[in-house]
Design a protein around this motif. Structure first.
Motif, PDB file in Angstrom:
ATOM      1  N   VAL A 272       0.836  -1.205   0.000  1.00  0.00           N
ATOM      2  CA  VAL A 272       0.000   0.000   0.000  1.00  0.00           C
ATOM      3  C   VAL A 272       0.871   1.254   0.000  1.00  0.00           C
ATOM      4  CG1 VAL A 272      -1.694   1.322   1.318  1.00  0.00           C
ATOM      5  CG2 VAL A 272      -1.969  -1.149   1.068  1.00  0.00           C
ATOM      6  N   ALA A 273       1.938   1.232   0.801  1.00  0.00           N
ATOM      7  CA  ALA A 273       2.837   2.384   0.849  1.00  0.00           C
ATOM      8  C   ALA A 273       3.468   2.629  -0.519  1.00  0.00           C
ATOM      9  CB  ALA A 273       3.922   2.157   1.901  1.00  0.00           C
ATOM     10  N   ALA A 274       3.899   1.554  -1.171  1.00  0.00           N
ATOM     11  CA  ALA A 274       4.512   1.700  -2.495  1.00  0.00           C
ATOM     12  C   ALA A 274       3.512   2.251  -3.494  1.00  0.00           C
ATOM     13  CB  ALA A 274       5.058   0.346  -2.962  1.00  0.00           C
ATOM     14  N   GLU A 275       2.283   1.745  -3.473  1.00  0.00           N
ATOM     15  CA  GLU A 275       1.258   2.230  -4.391  1.00  0.00           C
ATOM     16  C   GLU A 275       0.947   3.707  -4.141  1.00  0.00           C
ATOM     17  OE1 GLU A 275      -1.258   2.511  -7.393  1.00  0.00           O
ATOM     18  OE2 GLU A 275      -0.132   0.681  -6.983  1.00  0.00           O
ATOM     19  N   ALA A 276       0.990   4.105  -2.869  1.00  0.00           N
ATOM     20  CA  ALA A 276       0.678   5.487  -2.498  1.00  0.00           C
ATOM     21  C   ALA A 276       1.867   6.423  -2.698  1.00  0.00           C
ATOM     22  CB  ALA A 276       0.221   5.546  -1.048  1.00  0.00           C
ATOM     23  N   GLY A 277       3.050   5.851  -2.977  1.00  0.00           N
ATOM     24  CA  GLY A 277       4.235   6.694  -3.088  1.00  0.00           C
ATOM     25  C   GLY A 277       4.617   7.319  -1.764  1.00  0.00           C
ATOM     26  N   MET A 278       4.456   6.555  -0.691  1.00  0.00           N
ATOM     27  CA  MET A 278       4.646   7.065   0.660  1.00  0.00           C
ATOM     28  C   MET A 278       5.678   6.210   1.381  1.00  0.00           C
ATOM     29  SD  MET A 278       1.558   7.719   3.417  1.00  0.00           S
ATOM     30  CE  MET A 278       0.634   8.725   2.251  1.00  0.00           C
ATOM     31  N   ALA A 279       6.410   6.799   2.292  1.00  0.00           N
ATOM     32  CA  ALA A 279       7.379   6.040   3.076  1.00  0.00           C
ATOM     33  C   ALA A 279       6.667   4.963   3.889  1.00  0.00           C
ATOM     34  CB  ALA A 279       8.145   6.977   4.003  1.00  0.00           C
ATOM     35  N   LEU A 280       7.315   3.808   4.009  1.00  0.00           N
ATOM     36  CA  LEU A 280       6.703   2.695   4.744  1.00  0.00           C
ATOM     37  C   LEU A 280       6.349   3.097   6.169  1.00  0.00           C
ATOM     38  CD1 LEU A 280       5.878  -0.277   4.973  1.00  0.00           C
ATOM     39  CD2 LEU A 280       8.272  -0.828   5.489  1.00  0.00           C
ATOM     40  N   ALA A 281       7.252   3.801   6.842  1.00  0.00           N
ATOM     41  CA  ALA A 281       6.999   4.192   8.234  1.00  0.00           C
ATOM     42  C   ALA A 281       5.789   5.110   8.336  1.00  0.00           C
ATOM     43  CB  ALA A 281       8.235   4.875   8.817  1.00  0.00           C
ATOM     44  N   THR A 282       5.626   5.982   7.349  1.00  0.00           N
ATOM     45  CA  THR A 282       4.465   6.881   7.356  1.00  0.00           C
ATOM     46  C   THR A 282       3.175   6.098   7.168  1.00  0.00           C
ATOM     47  OG1 THR A 282       5.817   8.644   6.411  1.00  0.00           O
ATOM     48  CG2 THR A 282       3.431   8.907   6.281  1.00  0.00           C
ATOM     49  N   ALA A 283       3.174   5.161   6.213  1.00  0.00           N
ATOM     50  CA  ALA A 283       1.980   4.336   5.988  1.00  0.00           C
ATOM     51  C   ALA A 283       1.643   3.513   7.225  1.00  0.00           C
ATOM     52  CB  ALA A 283       2.190   3.430   4.784  1.00  0.00           C
ATOM     53  N   GLN A 284       2.683   2.979   7.883  1.00  0.00           N
ATOM     54  CA  GLN A 284       2.444   2.179   9.088  1.00  0.00           C
ATOM     55  C   GLN A 284       1.840   3.022  10.202  1.00  0.00           C
ATOM     56  OE1 GLN A 284       6.465   0.636   9.487  1.00  0.00           O
ATOM     57  NE2 GLN A 284       5.742  -1.450   9.059  1.00  0.00           N
ATOM     58  N   HIS A 285       2.179   4.292  10.235  1.00  0.00           N
ATOM     59  CA  HIS A 285       1.612   5.176  11.256  1.00  0.00           C
ATOM     60  C   HIS A 285       0.100   5.302  11.082  1.00  0.00           C
ATOM     61  CE1 HIS A 285       1.035   8.630  13.898  1.00  0.00           C
ATOM     62  NE2 HIS A 285       0.454   9.266  12.892  1.00  0.00           N
ATOM     63  N   TYR A 286      -0.346   5.421   9.832  1.00  0.00           N
ATOM     64  CA  TYR A 286      -1.767   5.619   9.565  1.00  0.00           C
ATOM     65  C   TYR A 286      -2.538   4.295   9.487  1.00  0.00           C
ATOM     66  CZ  TYR A 286      -0.787  10.507   8.611  1.00  0.00           C
ATOM     67  OH  TYR A 286      -0.412  11.826   8.734  1.00  0.00           O
ATOM     68  N   LEU A 287      -1.907   3.268   8.982  1.00  0.00           N
ATOM     69  CA  LEU A 287      -2.569   1.968   8.814  1.00  0.00           C
ATOM     70  C   LEU A 287      -1.727   0.882   9.468  1.00  0.00           C
ATOM     71  CD1 LEU A 287      -3.632   2.233   5.044  1.00  0.00           C
ATOM     72  CD2 LEU A 287      -4.954   2.884   7.059  1.00  0.00           C
ATOM     73  N   PRO A 288      -1.711   0.837  10.799  1.00  0.00           N
ATOM     74  CA  PRO A 288      -0.820  -0.108  11.490  1.00  0.00           C
ATOM     75  C   PRO A 288      -1.291  -1.559  11.452  1.00  0.00           C
ATOM     76  CG  PRO A 288      -2.134   1.115  13.079  1.00  0.00           C
ATOM     77  CD  PRO A 288      -2.436   1.720  11.742  1.00  0.00           C
ATOM     78  N   THR A 289      -2.545  -1.795  11.133  1.00  0.00           N
ATOM     79  CA  THR A 289      -3.072  -3.158  11.145  1.00  0.00           C
ATOM     80  C   THR A 289      -3.800  -3.466   9.839  1.00  0.00           C
ATOM     81  OG1 THR A 289      -5.223  -2.534  12.074  1.00  0.00           O
ATOM     82  CG2 THR A 289      -3.445  -3.009  13.647  1.00  0.00           C
ATOM     83  N   ARG A 290      -3.997  -4.749   9.597  1.00  0.00           N
ATOM     84  CA  ARG A 290      -4.737  -5.175   8.411  1.00  0.00           C
ATOM     85  C   ARG A 290      -6.176  -4.658   8.464  1.00  0.00           C
ATOM     86  NH1 ARG A 290      -4.435  -8.876   4.407  1.00  0.00           N
ATOM     87  NH2 ARG A 290      -6.323 -10.003   3.816  1.00  0.00           N
TER      88      ARG A 290
END
Length: 204
Positions: A35-53
Motif C-alpha cells: 500500500v505504501a509503495a502504491e501510495a508513493g509514501m514512506a513505509l513508516a508513514t503508511a504504518q503510522h496511519y494503517l498499522p493493522t490489516r
C-alpha cells in the motif's frame, strides 16, 4: 515554519492505494509495504496511519463508500422520483470502468470475509449503511407518490441490495452486460410503481 500535514487526506490517499492493491493482487497482497509503495509514501508513514490489516481494509471500504456517495450526491433528488431511485441503484453496479473497479475490490473483500470475521463485520457495517440510505430514498419516493404506498421501504431496501449484489457478481463473472443489467434493474423497480389511477373522462 513546520510543514502542515493533512492527516485525513493522507488516510484517503492510502485508502485509494489499498483499493488498487486489492484489485490487482487480491487480499493476500494487501500489505502495508504494498500500500505504501502504491501510495508513493514512506513505509513508516503508511504504518503510522494503517498499522493493522483491519485499518487497511477499513480505509479501502471507506474509500469505496466515498466514491459512491460523491456520485450519488450529484443526482438531483428533490423531489425523490422513480428516476432518482433508478439512478441511485445504477451507481451500485459495475456499468462502467470506475464502478467495475469498485466491484472487483468489493468481491475480493467479500471472498475474504468467508474466513475473516473482522472483514465480515466491516462489510456488514457498510451494507447496513447502504440499506439505510436506500430505505430513506424509498420512503421519500413513497411520500411523493412515486412508489406504491403498499411497499415496505425497509424490506424493499434489503431486496434491492440483494438484487444489485447478484447483478454485480454476474456482470463481473458470467457475462451479463450493462444493457442486461439495466433491464433487470428497471424490471424490478417497475414492480414498485403505484397502480394506475382510474381512467379520466375525456373532453365532451
Amino acid at each position: 515554519m513546520p510543514k502542515l500535514v493533512d492527516h485525513e487526506e493522507r488516510r484517503r490517499h492510502l485508502g485509494a492505494a489499498a483499493c488498487v492493491v486489492l484489485a490487482r493482487a487480491g487480499s493476500a497482497g494487501l500489505t502495508v509495504r504494498a500500500v505504501a509503495a502504491e501510495a508513493g509514501m514512506a513505509l513508516a508513514t503508511a504504518q503510522h496511519y494503517l498499522p493493522t490489516r483491519e485499518r487497511m481494509v477499513r480505509a479501502a471500504i471507506d474509500h469505496l463508500a466515498s466514491r459512491v456517495v460523491r456520485r450519488a450526491r450529484a443526482i438531483p433528488a428533490d423531489p425523490v422520483t422513480a428516476e432518482v431511485i433508478r439512478q441511485a441503484a445504477r451507481e451500485l453496479v459495475p456499468l462502467d470502468a470506475e464502478r467495475a473497479f469498485e466491484a472487483r475490490v468489493w468481491l475480493v473483500l467479500t471472498a475474504e470475509a468467508l474466513v475473516d470475521d473482522e472483514i465480515a463485520a466491516l462489510l456488514a457495517e457498510s451494507e447496513a449503511a447502504l440499506r439505510a440510505n436506500l430505505e430513506r430514498l424509498l420512503t421519500a419516493g413513497r411520500a411523493a407518490g412515486e412508489i406504491d404506498a403498499q411497499v415496505d421501504p425497509q424490506a424493499e431496501a434489503t431486496a434491492l441490495v440483494t438484487l444489485l449484489d447478484g447483478i454485480t457478481v454476474r456482470v463481473l463473472t458470467t457475462g451479463l452486460d450493462p444493457a442486461g443489467a439495466d433491464v433487470e434493474i428497471d424490471r424490478h423497480l417497475a414492480r414498485l410503481a403505484p397502480p394506475p389511477g382510474p381512467p379520466t373522462d375525456g373532453p365532451t
